[in-house]
Design a protein around this motif. Structure first.
Motif, PDB file in Angstrom:
ATOM      1  N   ASN A 270       0.828  -1.216   0.000  1.00  0.00           N
ATOM      2  CA  ASN A 270       0.000   0.000   0.000  1.00  0.00           C
ATOM      3  C   ASN A 270       0.861   1.265   0.000  1.00  0.00           C
ATOM      4  OD1 ASN A 270      -2.569  -1.261  -0.029  1.00  0.00           O
ATOM      5  ND2 ASN A 270      -2.405  -1.663   2.158  1.00  0.00           N
ATOM      6  N   VAL A 271       1.935   1.238  -0.772  1.00  0.00           N
ATOM      7  CA  VAL A 271       2.818   2.395  -0.937  1.00  0.00           C
ATOM      8  C   VAL A 271       2.547   3.023  -2.297  1.00  0.00           C
ATOM      9  CG1 VAL A 271       5.224   3.123  -1.237  1.00  0.00           C
ATOM     10  CG2 VAL A 271       4.605   1.534   0.588  1.00  0.00           C
ATOM     11  N   ASP A 272       2.392   4.345  -2.317  1.00  0.00           N
ATOM     12  CA  ASP A 272       2.040   5.046  -3.550  1.00  0.00           C
ATOM     13  C   ASP A 272       3.220   5.759  -4.198  1.00  0.00           C
ATOM     14  OD1 ASP A 272      -1.003   4.729  -3.362  1.00  0.00           O
ATOM     15  OD2 ASP A 272      -0.491   5.598  -1.418  1.00  0.00           O
ATOM     16  N   ILE A 273       4.218   6.127  -3.403  1.00  0.00           N
ATOM     17  CA  ILE A 273       5.400   6.820  -3.898  1.00  0.00           C
ATOM     18  C   ILE A 273       6.602   6.202  -3.194  1.00  0.00           C
ATOM     19  CG2 ILE A 273       6.592   9.050  -4.091  1.00  0.00           C
ATOM     20  CD1 ILE A 273       3.775  10.351  -3.645  1.00  0.00           C
ATOM     21  N   TYR A 274       7.609   5.789  -3.980  1.00  0.00           N
ATOM     22  CA  TYR A 274       8.795   5.185  -3.350  1.00  0.00           C
ATOM     23  C   TYR A 274      10.028   5.994  -3.712  1.00  0.00           C
ATOM     24  CZ  TYR A 274      11.555   1.647  -1.037  1.00  0.00           C
ATOM     25  OH  TYR A 274      12.383   1.001  -0.154  1.00  0.00           O
ATOM     26  N   TYR A 275      10.782   6.371  -2.687  1.00  0.00           N
ATOM     27  CA  TYR A 275      11.961   7.234  -2.813  1.00  0.00           C
ATOM     28  C   TYR A 275      13.216   6.390  -2.636  1.00  0.00           C
ATOM     29  CZ  TYR A 275      15.314  10.875  -1.353  1.00  0.00           C
ATOM     30  OH  TYR A 275      16.412  11.697  -1.221  1.00  0.00           O
ATOM     31  N   VAL A 276      14.151   6.487  -3.609  1.00  0.00           N
ATOM     32  CA  VAL A 276      15.374   5.683  -3.579  1.00  0.00           C
ATOM     33  C   VAL A 276      16.583   6.610  -3.673  1.00  0.00           C
ATOM     34  CG1 VAL A 276      16.594   3.720  -4.568  1.00  0.00           C
ATOM     35  CG2 VAL A 276      14.112   3.889  -4.846  1.00  0.00           C
ATOM     36  N   PRO A 277      17.277   6.855  -2.578  1.00  0.00           N
ATOM     37  CA  PRO A 277      18.452   7.731  -2.616  1.00  0.00           C
ATOM     38  C   PRO A 277      19.723   6.970  -2.995  1.00  0.00           C
ATOM     39  CG  PRO A 277      18.072   7.037  -0.369  1.00  0.00           C
ATOM     40  CD  PRO A 277      16.990   6.390  -1.214  1.00  0.00           C
ATOM     41  N   THR A 278      20.809   7.710  -3.139  1.00  0.00           N
ATOM     42  CA  THR A 278      22.140   7.104  -3.263  1.00  0.00           C
ATOM     43  C   THR A 278      22.805   7.248  -1.907  1.00  0.00           C
ATOM     44  OG1 THR A 278      22.276   7.797  -5.568  1.00  0.00           O
ATOM     45  CG2 THR A 278      24.332   7.165  -4.493  1.00  0.00           C
ATOM     46  N   SER A 279      22.770   6.202  -1.102  1.00  0.00           N
ATOM     47  CA  SER A 279      23.285   6.318   0.258  1.00  0.00           C
ATOM     48  C   SER A 279      23.433   4.941   0.875  1.00  0.00           C
ATOM     49  CB  SER A 279      22.350   7.181   1.112  1.00  0.00           C
ATOM     50  OG  SER A 279      22.918   7.480   2.368  1.00  0.00           O
ATOM     51  N   ASP A 280      24.099   4.918   2.028  1.00  0.00           N
ATOM     52  CA  ASP A 280      24.170   3.700   2.834  1.00  0.00           C
ATOM     53  C   ASP A 280      23.900   4.078   4.285  1.00  0.00           C
ATOM     54  OD1 ASP A 280      26.487   4.914   3.739  1.00  0.00           O
ATOM     55  OD2 ASP A 280      27.840   3.536   2.701  1.00  0.00           O
TER      56      ASP A 280
ATOM     57  N   SER B 134       5.556  16.422  -3.803  1.00  0.00           N
ATOM     58  CA  SER B 134       4.403  17.219  -3.375  1.00  0.00           C
ATOM     59  C   SER B 134       3.317  17.220  -4.435  1.00  0.00           C
ATOM     60  CB  SER B 134       4.837  18.655  -3.072  1.00  0.00           C
ATOM     61  OG  SER B 134       5.738  18.709  -1.988  1.00  0.00           O
ATOM     62  N   SER B 135       3.711  17.275  -5.705  1.00  0.00           N
ATOM     63  CA  SER B 135       2.732  17.371  -6.791  1.00  0.00           C
ATOM     64  C   SER B 135       1.985  16.064  -7.033  1.00  0.00           C
ATOM     65  CB  SER B 135       3.424  17.810  -8.088  1.00  0.00           C
ATOM     66  OG  SER B 135       4.226  16.770  -8.631  1.00  0.00           O
ATOM     67  N   VAL B 136       2.597  14.928  -6.698  1.00  0.00           N
ATOM     68  CA  VAL B 136       1.947  13.638  -6.970  1.00  0.00           C
ATOM     69  C   VAL B 136       1.385  12.988  -5.708  1.00  0.00           C
ATOM     70  CG1 VAL B 136       3.350  13.199  -9.014  1.00  0.00           C
ATOM     71  CG2 VAL B 136       4.129  12.337  -6.787  1.00  0.00           C
ATOM     72  N   ALA B 137       1.634  13.595  -4.542  1.00  0.00           N
ATOM     73  CA  ALA B 137       1.151  13.024  -3.271  1.00  0.00           C
ATOM     74  C   ALA B 137      -0.313  13.377  -3.082  1.00  0.00           C
ATOM     75  CB  ALA B 137       1.984  13.542  -2.104  1.00  0.00           C
ATOM     76  N   PHE B 138      -1.201  12.490  -3.526  1.00  0.00           N
ATOM     77  CA  PHE B 138      -2.639  12.725  -3.410  1.00  0.00           C
ATOM     78  C   PHE B 138      -3.101  12.509  -1.971  1.00  0.00           C
ATOM     79  CE2 PHE B 138      -1.991   8.310  -4.768  1.00  0.00           C
ATOM     80  CZ  PHE B 138      -2.668   7.625  -3.773  1.00  0.00           C
ATOM     81  N   ASP B 139      -4.351  12.851  -1.729  1.00  0.00           N
ATOM     82  CA  ASP B 139      -4.951  12.698  -0.405  1.00  0.00           C
ATOM     83  C   ASP B 139      -4.784  11.262   0.093  1.00  0.00           C
ATOM     84  OD1 ASP B 139      -6.551  12.668   1.843  1.00  0.00           O
ATOM     85  OD2 ASP B 139      -8.442  12.976   0.779  1.00  0.00           O
ATOM     86  N   GLY B 140      -4.055  11.108   1.187  1.00  0.00           N
ATOM     87  CA  GLY B 140      -3.858   9.783   1.783  1.00  0.00           C
ATOM     88  C   GLY B 140      -2.699   8.997   1.214  1.00  0.00           C
ATOM     89  N   ALA B 141      -1.907   9.604   0.328  1.00  0.00           N
ATOM     90  CA  ALA B 141      -0.790   8.882  -0.289  1.00  0.00           C
ATOM     91  C   ALA B 141       0.237   8.449   0.756  1.00  0.00           C
ATOM     92  CB  ALA B 141      -0.113   9.753  -1.348  1.00  0.00           C
ATOM     93  N   ARG B 142       0.824   7.284   0.537  1.00  0.00           N
ATOM     94  CA  ARG B 142       1.871   6.767   1.424  1.00  0.00           C
ATOM     95  C   ARG B 142       3.206   6.818   0.700  1.00  0.00           C
ATOM     96  NH1 ARG B 142      -0.650   1.492   4.582  1.00  0.00           N
ATOM     97  NH2 ARG B 142      -2.463   2.559   5.468  1.00  0.00           N
ATOM     98  N   ILE B 143       4.192   7.426   1.342  1.00  0.00           N
ATOM     99  CA  ILE B 143       5.531   7.566   0.772  1.00  0.00           C
ATOM    100  C   ILE B 143       6.454   6.577   1.459  1.00  0.00           C
ATOM    101  CG2 ILE B 143       7.453   9.149   0.364  1.00  0.00           C
ATOM    102  CD1 ILE B 143       5.423  11.453   0.604  1.00  0.00           C
ATOM    103  N   GLY B 144       7.084   5.735   0.664  1.00  0.00           N
ATOM    104  CA  GLY B 144       7.955   4.710   1.214  1.00  0.00           C
ATOM    105  C   GLY B 144       9.423   5.002   0.935  1.00  0.00           C
TER     106      GLY B 144
END
Length: 239
Positions: free
Chosen positions: A19-29, A102-112
């Motif tokens: 139930n994740v709507d947006i997933y963020y993948v950085p370059t990090s450890d 911010s532009s794609v995070a709709f009402d109730g969106a979950r960011i993973g």
């Protein structure tokens, strides 16, 4: 299928399961190293871009990579053939990764994201970007009314929830659900005033014709649609 596209499709299946709507993948450890070992090359894996700096964002319909001017040519070449869109950091008119989220995070969106490879500054910045701006005009007037009444919001989302993209992900609630919810509200709250929100006004006016003491909020459209959620947050109760 392109290998990167196949990996993104597999990630989207996991996002759907989580139930994740947006997933963020950085370059990090775990130590925020820029030049990470193979174990932590998640952004490279999901985009195909091998540069040392960059972040990726995946949604159910889009995939983007943000990197700086050192890597524009390399990224453009390595993303060729995949669905990943290059966002050139620092170029006028190109949204930052936070602007995009911010532009794609709709009402109730979950960011993973993997919380082990992001720091508190990232989370604070995300909270800052997703905060509501002050309400003005008619929205401000409605918010003041909500404050002075026993206001209850009812949000009926249809539109994209009925599309093939979200088929099977959401339960479409019938009138019986809302009738029972209103009954419970009236037992617990004296003289409730109901505020209806939906992108399908005609449907809601018809389906909620039985509801008394109600107001249809229909002033926020397009890029202002998020203000409906802001108004809902002002209500004393929500359905």
């Amino acid at each position: 299928m392109n290998l990167v596209n196949a990996r993104i499709a597999a990630l989207r299946e996991q996002m759907k399961a989580w139930n994740v709507d947006i997933y963020y993948v950085p370059t990090s450890d775990f130590h925020e190293t820029e030049y990470v070992s193979d174990y932590f090359k998640c952004r490279e894996y999901i985009t195909g871009f091998t540069g040392s700096a960059g972040v990726a964002v995946i949604t159910p319909t889009e995939a983007g990579l943000w990197t700086d001017g050192r890597y524009f040519i390399q990224a453009d070449h390595q993303l060729s053939g995949s669905e990943v869109k290059l966002f050139r950091e620092g170029v006028e008119g190109v949204p930052t990764v936070f602007d995009y989220i911010s532009s794609v995070a709709f009402d109730g969106a979950r960011i993973g994201f993997d919380g082990r490879v992001v720091n508190v500054r990232f989370v604070d910045k995300l909270k800052e970007e997703l905060v509501f701006p002050p309400l003005t005009g008619e929205n401000h007037s409605i918010a003041n009314k909500m404050k002075n009444e026993n206001s209850v919001s009812i949000h009926v989302r249809r539109g994209d929830y009925l599309s093939q993209t979200y088929a099977g992900r959401f339960l479409c609630l019938g009138r019986d659900y809302y009738e029972e919810a209103v009954r419970i509200i009236k037992e617990k709250i004296e003289d409730p005033v109901f505020y209806l929100f939906s992108e399908d006004e005609e449907y809601v006016r018809s389906e909620f014709s039985w509801l008394d003491n109600k107001t249809m909020v229909n002033i926020n459209t397009g890029n202002d649609s998020f203000k409906d959620m802001q108004l809902m947050s002002k209500c004393k109760a929500n359905i």
